[in-house]
Write a protein that holds these residues in place. Sequence first.
Motif, PDB file in Angstrom:
ATOM      1  N   ILE A   1     -44.350  -5.505   4.160  1.00 10.91           N
ATOM      2  CA  ILE A   1     -43.983  -3.799   3.887  1.00 10.91           C
ATOM      3  C   ILE A   1     -42.789  -3.353   4.474  1.00 10.91           C
ATOM      4  CG2 ILE A   1     -44.972  -1.718   4.595  1.00 10.91           C
ATOM      5  CD1 ILE A   1     -47.992  -2.584   4.460  1.00 10.91           C
ATOM      6  N   LEU A   2     -42.341  -3.746   5.509  1.00 13.66           N
ATOM      7  CA  LEU A   2     -41.272  -3.681   6.295  1.00 13.66           C
ATOM      8  C   LEU A   2     -39.927  -4.023   5.446  1.00 13.66           C
ATOM      9  CD1 LEU A   2     -41.679  -4.430  10.273  1.00 13.66           C
ATOM     10  CD2 LEU A   2     -41.349  -2.187   8.875  1.00 13.66           C
ATOM     11  N   GLY A   3     -40.173  -5.069   4.846  1.00  9.53           N
ATOM     12  CA  GLY A   3     -39.207  -5.733   3.954  1.00  9.53           C
ATOM     13  C   GLY A   3     -38.835  -4.910   2.839  1.00  9.53           C
ATOM     14  N   ARG A   4     -40.037  -4.158   2.063  1.00 10.47           N
ATOM     15  CA  ARG A   4     -39.866  -3.278   0.878  1.00 10.47           C
ATOM     16  C   ARG A   4     -39.491  -2.079   1.210  1.00 10.47           C
ATOM     17  NH1 ARG A   4     -40.008  -5.939  -3.602  1.00 10.47           N
ATOM     18  NH2 ARG A   4     -41.577  -7.693  -3.484  1.00 10.47           N
ATOM     19  N   LEU A   5     -39.696  -1.454   2.595  1.00 12.24           N
ATOM     20  CA  LEU A   5     -39.358  -0.378   2.988  1.00 12.24           C
ATOM     21  C   LEU A   5     -37.762   0.043   3.527  1.00 12.24           C
ATOM     22  CD1 LEU A   5     -42.577   1.211   4.553  1.00 12.24           C
ATOM     23  CD2 LEU A   5     -41.589   1.714   2.237  1.00 12.24           C
ATOM     24  N   PHE A   6     -37.478  -1.251   4.310  1.00 16.42           N
ATOM     25  CA  PHE A   6     -36.393  -1.135   5.078  1.00 16.42           C
ATOM     26  C   PHE A   6     -35.055  -2.230   4.888  1.00 16.42           C
ATOM     27  CE2 PHE A   6     -39.285   1.043   7.601  1.00 16.42           C
ATOM     28  CZ  PHE A   6     -38.925   2.118   7.705  1.00 16.42           C
ATOM     29  N   GLY A   7     -35.607  -3.276   3.838  1.00 17.65           N
ATOM     30  CA  GLY A   7     -34.579  -4.454   3.781  1.00 17.65           C
ATOM     31  C   GLY A   7     -33.928  -4.313   2.265  1.00 17.65           C
ATOM     32  N   PHE A   8     -33.349  -5.227   2.001  1.00 18.03           N
ATOM     33  CA  PHE A   8     -32.265  -5.208   1.032  1.00 18.03           C
ATOM     34  C   PHE A   8     -32.930  -4.916  -0.358  1.00 18.03           C
ATOM     35  CE2 PHE A   8     -30.372  -8.065  -2.479  1.00 18.03           C
ATOM     36  CZ  PHE A   8     -29.126  -7.549  -2.583  1.00 18.03           C
ATOM     37  N   LYS A   9     -34.086  -5.329  -0.661  1.00 21.51           N
ATOM     38  CA  LYS A   9     -34.805  -4.678  -1.848  1.00 21.51           C
ATOM     39  C   LYS A   9     -35.271  -3.396  -1.854  1.00 21.51           C
ATOM     40  CE  LYS A   9     -37.349  -7.766  -3.852  1.00 21.51           C
ATOM     41  NZ  LYS A   9     -37.305  -8.021  -5.201  1.00 21.51           N
ATOM     42  N   ALA A  10     -35.225  -2.653  -0.681  1.00 23.63           N
ATOM     43  CA  ALA A  10     -35.675  -1.498  -0.583  1.00 23.63           C
ATOM     44  C   ALA A  10     -34.634  -0.393  -1.144  1.00 23.63           C
ATOM     45  CB  ALA A  10     -35.982  -1.185   0.800  1.00 23.63           C
ATOM     46  N   GLN A  11     -33.364  -0.856  -1.299  1.00 18.51           N
ATOM     47  CA  GLN A  11     -32.389   0.010  -1.876  1.00 18.51           C
ATOM     48  C   GLN A  11     -32.542   0.739  -3.394  1.00 18.51           C
ATOM     49  OE1 GLN A  11     -28.096  -1.251  -1.048  1.00 18.51           O
ATOM     50  NE2 GLN A  11     -29.317  -3.132  -1.040  1.00 18.51           N
ATOM     51  N   ARG A  12     -32.157   1.538  -3.663  1.00 13.59           N
ATOM     52  CA  ARG A  12     -32.242   2.390  -4.892  1.00 13.59           C
ATOM     53  C   ARG A  12     -30.959   2.783  -5.358  1.00 13.59           C
ATOM     54  NH1 ARG A  12     -36.147  -0.395  -4.856  1.00 13.59           N
ATOM     55  NH2 ARG A  12     -38.175   0.114  -4.365  1.00 13.59           N
ATOM     56  N   ALA A  13     -30.598   2.696  -6.592  1.00 13.53           N
ATOM     57  CA  ALA A  13     -29.430   3.217  -7.186  1.00 13.53           C
ATOM     58  C   ALA A  13     -29.183   4.657  -6.796  1.00 13.53           C
ATOM     59  CB  ALA A  13     -29.489   3.153  -8.539  1.00 13.53           C
ATOM     60  N   ASP A  14     -30.123   5.480  -6.516  1.00 10.36           N
ATOM     61  CA  ASP A  14     -29.923   6.987  -6.243  1.00 10.36           C
ATOM     62  C   ASP A  14     -29.492   7.105  -4.675  1.00 10.36           C
ATOM     63  OD1 ASP A  14     -30.256   7.678  -8.977  1.00 10.36           O
ATOM     64  OD2 ASP A  14     -32.390   8.168  -8.649  1.00 10.36           O
ATOM     65  N   ASP A  15     -29.712   5.959  -3.926  1.00 13.49           N
ATOM     66  CA  ASP A  15     -29.395   5.907  -2.410  1.00 13.49           C
ATOM     67  C   ASP A  15     -27.706   6.268  -2.620  1.00 13.49           C
ATOM     68  OD1 ASP A  15     -31.854   5.513  -1.936  1.00 13.49           O
ATOM     69  OD2 ASP A  15     -31.378   3.446  -1.457  1.00 13.49           O
ATOM     70  N   TYR A  16     -26.832   5.963  -3.763  1.00 13.00           N
ATOM     71  CA  TYR A  16     -25.654   5.871  -3.532  1.00 13.00           C
ATOM     72  C   TYR A  16     -25.080   7.156  -4.601  1.00 13.00           C
ATOM     73  CZ  TYR A  16     -26.530   1.551  -1.360  1.00 13.00           C
ATOM     74  OH  TYR A  16     -26.953   0.601  -0.406  1.00 13.00           O
TER      75      TYR A  16
END
Length: 186
Positions: A17-32
Amino acid sequence: MLTFLLGAAVVAVFIFILGRLFGFKAQRADDYAHSPVQFDLRRHLNGPIDCEGIIYGPTGRVSSRFVGRFYASWQGNSGRMTERFEYDSGTVQEREWHLTLSEDGEIQADAADLVGSGSGRQSGSAVHLNYKIRLPDAAGGHVLTTTDWMYLGPNGAIVNRSQFRKFGIKVAELFCTIRPMGAQHA
């Protein structure tokens, strides 16, 4: 023993869950999306392109180094990009991408060594792609799930970070820089 196994399962779920919320894979295009630098595939991946990078193996150590020469061209929202990679082992790999960009930034990507089509999005200063790639037979022929991110720098250079997974476990990671051929960046 049951308490130990239950505790180990809870820790594993917590790490997942931590990896999904805060890791590399948690990024979304809209973050940028609100970046002052705007990545447009048709502009920034166009013409002759240089690339240099490294691949980390499953232990986190550098397993390979490479240089690449690309050529990309666009007709409207349809693009073609040829890639030629030369690895420090002497191996040469070539790929041809066919890219389709929709008006809202969605991307469809196809290449001969993909299983199905890749999909992603460009937004603000980033481009994100997900796809499954089949390795050459000489590398085992495995199918890896790929998460690919490209980030546009203020000087036009692109930093690419990709993770490759098998059964959800990271087996390799790639970092490279991409820039117009012959361009000098500070």
